[in-house]
Motif scaffolding. Sequence first.
Motif, PDB file in Angstrom:
ATOM      1  N   PRO A 160       0.818   0.147   4.931  1.00 10.24           N
ATOM      2  CA  PRO A 160       1.727  -0.823   4.314  1.00 10.24           C
ATOM      3  C   PRO A 160       1.182  -2.247   4.151  1.00 10.24           C
ATOM      4  CG  PRO A 160       2.290  -0.542   6.612  1.00 10.24           C
ATOM      5  CD  PRO A 160       1.177   0.444   6.316  1.00 10.24           C
ATOM      6  N   PHE A 199      -2.080   2.738  -1.914  1.00 11.96           N
ATOM      7  CA  PHE A 199      -0.680   3.082  -1.679  1.00 11.96           C
ATOM      8  C   PHE A 199      -0.422   3.041  -0.184  1.00 11.96           C
ATOM      9  CE2 PHE A 199      -1.611   4.892  -5.756  1.00 11.96           C
ATOM     10  CZ  PHE A 199      -0.436   4.850  -6.472  1.00 11.96           C
ATOM     11  N   ASP A 200       0.826   2.920   0.197  1.00 11.16           N
ATOM     12  CA  ASP A 200       1.191   3.006   1.606  1.00 11.16           C
ATOM     13  C   ASP A 200       0.949   4.446   2.063  1.00 11.16           C
ATOM     14  OD1 ASP A 200       2.339   3.080   4.129  1.00 11.16           O
ATOM     15  OD2 ASP A 200       4.287   2.341   3.498  1.00 11.16           O
ATOM     16  N   TYR A 212      -0.846  -3.722   1.979  1.00 11.08           N
ATOM     17  CA  TYR A 212      -0.993  -4.290   0.649  1.00 11.08           C
ATOM     18  C   TYR A 212      -0.019  -3.633  -0.327  1.00 11.08           C
ATOM     19  CZ  TYR A 212      -5.302  -5.869   2.788  1.00 11.08           C
ATOM     20  OH  TYR A 212      -6.211  -6.433   3.638  1.00 11.08           O
ATOM     21  N   HIS A 213       0.371  -4.411  -1.330  1.00 16.27           N
ATOM     22  CA  HIS A 213       1.333  -3.928  -2.328  1.00 16.27           C
ATOM     23  C   HIS A 213       0.845  -4.292  -3.723  1.00 16.27           C
ATOM     24  CE1 HIS A 213       4.184  -3.169   0.923  1.00 16.27           C
ATOM     25  NE2 HIS A 213       3.777  -4.315   1.422  1.00 16.27           N
ATOM     26  N   LYS A 215       7.608  -1.539 -14.221  1.00 17.64           N
ATOM     27  CA  LYS A 215       7.099  -1.077 -12.930  1.00 17.64           C
ATOM     28  C   LYS A 215       7.657   0.313 -12.710  1.00 17.64           C
ATOM     29  CE  LYS A 215       6.546  -5.083  -9.983  1.00 17.64           C
ATOM     30  NZ  LYS A 215       7.040  -5.718  -8.753  1.00 17.64           N
ATOM     31  N   GLY A 252       5.921   1.102  -7.751  1.00 22.37           N
ATOM     32  CA  GLY A 252       5.634  -0.326  -7.802  1.00 22.37           C
ATOM     33  C   GLY A 252       4.445  -0.704  -8.668  1.00 22.37           C
ATOM     34  N   THR A 283       1.058  -5.803  -7.465  1.00 21.47           N
ATOM     35  CA  THR A 283       1.702  -6.939  -8.119  1.00 21.47           C
ATOM     36  C   THR A 283       1.510  -6.785  -9.626  1.00 21.47           C
ATOM     37  OG1 THR A 283      -0.189  -8.451  -8.296  1.00 21.47           O
ATOM     38  CG2 THR A 283       1.001  -8.412  -6.180  1.00 21.47           C
TER      39      THR A 283
END
Length: 158
Positions: free
Chosen positions: A66, A10-11, A68-69, A107, A111, A71
């Motif tokens: 921040p 997570f961020d 990686y996010h 989602k 996310g 998918t």
Amino acid sequence: MLKINPFLWFDDQAEDAANFYVSVFPNSKITRITHYTAAGPEAAGRVMTVELELEGLPVIFLNGGPQYHFTEAFSLSVSCDDQAEVDRYWAALTADGGEESQCGWLKDRFGLSWQIVPRALSQVLGDPDRAKAKRAMEAMFQMKKLDVDKLRAAMEAA
């Protein structure tokens, strides 16, 4: 103890996400929280990891920044006993900014992708009468949240 556990980046919402998920899924709990130290790379005292159990599955969340996010290539699948359970998880996970997708996928507000799947899905899609299974699959492709009664009705339609 399992040798392989999901580890999610997570961020800065790891603790918020963990608190949310343990409120959604029964038999779930936060088991440990660690913090960054003066050694970095984040500010000392900031939550680094949150270890939790979701329905007995050990999971680790990291506040990694921040870079990686999430998918749709990775999702968590929830097997539901009945339509009421599908409805409850769907409502909770799409609330406050979650997004519906297709065929039981969504989602959540963080996310993370989920599949909310009634156990009956494997029965209707795996029916030995391939024409019935085909009708059920065609109906599924028209749905966002899966509806067991509609899948069964499509299966039995001639």
